[in-house]
Design a protein around this motif. Structure first.
Motif, short mmCIF file in Angstrom:
data_model
loop_
_atom_site.label_atom_id
_atom_site.label_comp_id
_atom_site.label_asym_id
_atom_site.label_seq_id
_atom_site.Cartn_x
_atom_site.Cartn_y
_atom_site.Cartn_z
N ASN A 193 -2.07 42.46 7.52
CA ASN A 193 -0.80 41.89 7.08
C ASN A 193 -0.55 42.10 5.59
N GLY A 194 -1.11 43.18 5.05
CA GLY A 194 -0.91 43.47 3.64
C GLY A 194 -1.49 42.40 2.71
N GLY A 195 -2.43 41.61 3.23
CA GLY A 195 -3.02 40.55 2.44
C GLY A 195 -2.20 39.27 2.41
N LEU A 196 -1.06 39.24 3.12
CA LEU A 196 -0.24 38.03 3.19
C LEU A 196 -0.84 37.07 4.22
N ALA A 197 -0.61 35.78 4.03
CA ALA A 197 -1.12 34.78 4.97
C ALA A 197 -0.61 35.05 6.37
N VAL A 198 -1.52 34.97 7.34
CA VAL A 198 -1.16 35.05 8.76
C VAL A 198 -1.11 33.62 9.27
N ARG A 199 0.04 33.21 9.77
CA ARG A 199 0.25 31.84 10.22
C ARG A 199 0.26 31.69 11.74
N ALA A 200 0.34 32.82 12.46
CA ALA A 200 0.41 32.76 13.92
C ALA A 200 -0.14 34.04 14.53
N LEU A 201 -0.80 33.90 15.68
CA LEU A 201 -1.32 35.02 16.46
C LEU A 201 -0.93 34.85 17.91
N SER A 202 -0.69 35.96 18.60
CA SER A 202 -0.48 35.92 20.05
C SER A 202 -1.02 37.20 20.65
N PHE A 203 -1.85 37.05 21.67
CA PHE A 203 -2.41 38.17 22.41
C PHE A 203 -2.07 38.00 23.89
N PRO A 204 -1.13 38.80 24.43
CA PRO A 204 -0.82 38.69 25.86
C PRO A 204 -1.92 39.25 26.74
N ASP A 205 -2.78 40.11 26.17
CA ASP A 205 -3.95 40.62 26.86
C ASP A 205 -5.00 40.94 25.80
N ALA A 206 -6.13 41.44 26.19
CA ALA A 206 -7.23 41.65 25.25
C ALA A 206 -7.00 42.79 24.27
N MET A 207 -6.02 43.66 24.53
CA MET A 207 -5.79 44.80 23.66
C MET A 207 -4.57 44.66 22.75
N HIS A 208 -3.53 44.00 23.22
CA HIS A 208 -2.26 43.92 22.50
C HIS A 208 -2.08 42.57 21.83
N GLY A 209 -1.68 42.59 20.56
CA GLY A 209 -1.46 41.33 19.87
C GLY A 209 -0.55 41.48 18.67
N TRP A 210 -0.01 40.33 18.26
CA TRP A 210 0.84 40.25 17.08
C TRP A 210 0.32 39.16 16.16
N GLY A 211 0.46 39.39 14.87
CA GLY A 211 0.23 38.39 13.86
C GLY A 211 1.49 38.27 13.02
N ALA A 212 1.86 37.07 12.64
CA ALA A 212 3.06 36.85 11.83
C ALA A 212 2.74 35.88 10.71
N GLY A 213 3.48 36.02 9.59
CA GLY A 213 3.16 35.15 8.48
C GLY A 213 4.17 35.17 7.36
N ASP A 214 3.66 35.08 6.15
CA ASP A 214 4.48 34.92 4.96
C ASP A 214 5.43 36.10 4.73
N ASN A 215 6.57 35.78 4.12
CA ASN A 215 7.57 36.77 3.72
C ASN A 215 8.06 37.65 4.86
N GLY A 216 8.12 37.10 6.06
CA GLY A 216 8.63 37.84 7.22
C GLY A 216 7.69 38.90 7.73
N SER A 217 6.42 38.80 7.39
CA SER A 217 5.47 39.84 7.77
C SER A 217 5.05 39.73 9.23
N ILE A 218 5.02 40.89 9.89
CA ILE A 218 4.55 41.00 11.27
C ILE A 218 3.61 42.19 11.34
N ALA A 219 2.48 42.02 12.02
CA ALA A 219 1.53 43.11 12.25
C ALA A 219 1.23 43.16 13.74
N VAL A 220 0.96 44.36 14.25
CA VAL A 220 0.70 44.55 15.67
C VAL A 220 -0.60 45.34 15.85
N THR A 221 -1.32 45.03 16.93
CA THR A 221 -2.51 45.78 17.30
C THR A 221 -2.40 46.22 18.75
N THR A 222 -2.93 47.38 19.06
CA THR A 222 -2.97 47.87 20.44
C THR A 222 -4.41 48.18 20.85
#
Length: 185
Positions: free
Chosen positions: A62-91
Motif C-alpha cells: 500500500n505504498g507504506g500507507l496505513a491499511v485499515r481493512a482486508l478482505s479475501f474472498p478466497d485464499a488467493m485473491h484479496g484487497w487491502g484498503a486504507g489511508d488517502n483512498g489507497s487500495i491494493a490487490v493480490t492474486t
C-alpha cells in the motif's frame, strides 16, 4: 490484532486465547481463509501466515500507507484498503500486491468482496466504491447526500449492508443501485 503488534488467537472457538507480539506496529485489519491469516496496519505493514499463525512473512504494501481493512474472498485473491483512498490487490495469496486507483483521497475503512472480480470499499465522508472488474476501475455507489463516515460494508450476492457513524445504516438489494435506510433505535 491491535495496538503495538499484539495478536490474540484461539483454536477452540474462543474458549481460551493465547497472545504474542509480531512487532510494535498498530495492526488494524485481520483476514482469514482456512489456515491462511493476514494482518495489516500502520505504515503498510502486512504479516502473512499459511500455517494458522505459527510462522509469519512480513512485507510493506500500500505504498507504506496505513491499511485499515482486508478482505479475501478466497485464499488467493484479496484487497487491502486504507489511508488517502489507497487500495491494493493480490492474486497470489498476498505474496505480491498491486496498487489500484480508487478516485478518492478519503481514508478507506472497510472492504468486502465475495469473489475475485467484485469488491466494495467504504470510507470517510460517505465514500462507497464498487468494482466489478477486479479493481481495474472503481465507481461510487454512495447514495445522494451521504456524509457520514462509513465504517463497515458486507453482504451476500446482490444484498449489501453499509454502516457508519451516528447510527448510519443502509441496505441495498440490487448491488448498490438503490438504498433503504435501516433504523435500530
Amino acid at each position: 490484532a491491535g495496538k503495538g503488534g499484539l495478536v490474540f488467537r484461539s483454536f477452540d472457538g474462543g474458549a481460551t486465547w493465547g497472545s504474542y507480539g509480531l512487532d510494535t506496529t498498530t495492526l488494524r485489519a485481520v483476514a482469514t481463509r482456512g489456515s491462511n491469516v493476514w494482518l495489516a496496519g500502520n505504515a503498510g505493514v502486512l504479516h502473512r501466515s499459511t500455517d494458522n499463525g505459527d510462522t509469519w512473512a512480513t512485507q510493506t504494501i500500500n505504498g507504506g500507507l496505513a491499511v485499515r481493512a482486508l478482505s479475501f474472498p478466497d485464499a488467493m485473491h484479496g484487497w487491502g484498503a486504507g489511508d488517502n483512498g489507497s487500495i491494493a490487490v493480490t492474486t497470489d495469496g498476498g505474496v505480491s500486491w498491486s496498487a489500484q486507483t480508487s478516485g478518492t483521497g478519503n481514508h478507506l475503512t472497510a472492504v468486502w468482496s465475495e469473489g475475485p472480480l467484485t469488491a466494495y470499499v467504504a470510507g470517510k465522508s460517505g465514500t462507497l466504491l464498487k468494482t466489478v472488474n477486479g479493481g481495474a476501475s472503481w465507481n461510487s455507489i454512495a447514495g445522494a447526500g451521504w456524509t457520514a463516515d462509513l465504517m463497515g460494508v458486507s453482504g451476500r450476492g446482490n444484498t449489501l449492508y453499509v454502516t457508519g457513524s451516528e447510527g448510519f445504516c443502509r441496505k441495498s438489494s440490487d448491488g448498490g443501485l438503490t438504498w433503504q435506510a435501516l433504523s435500530f433505535r
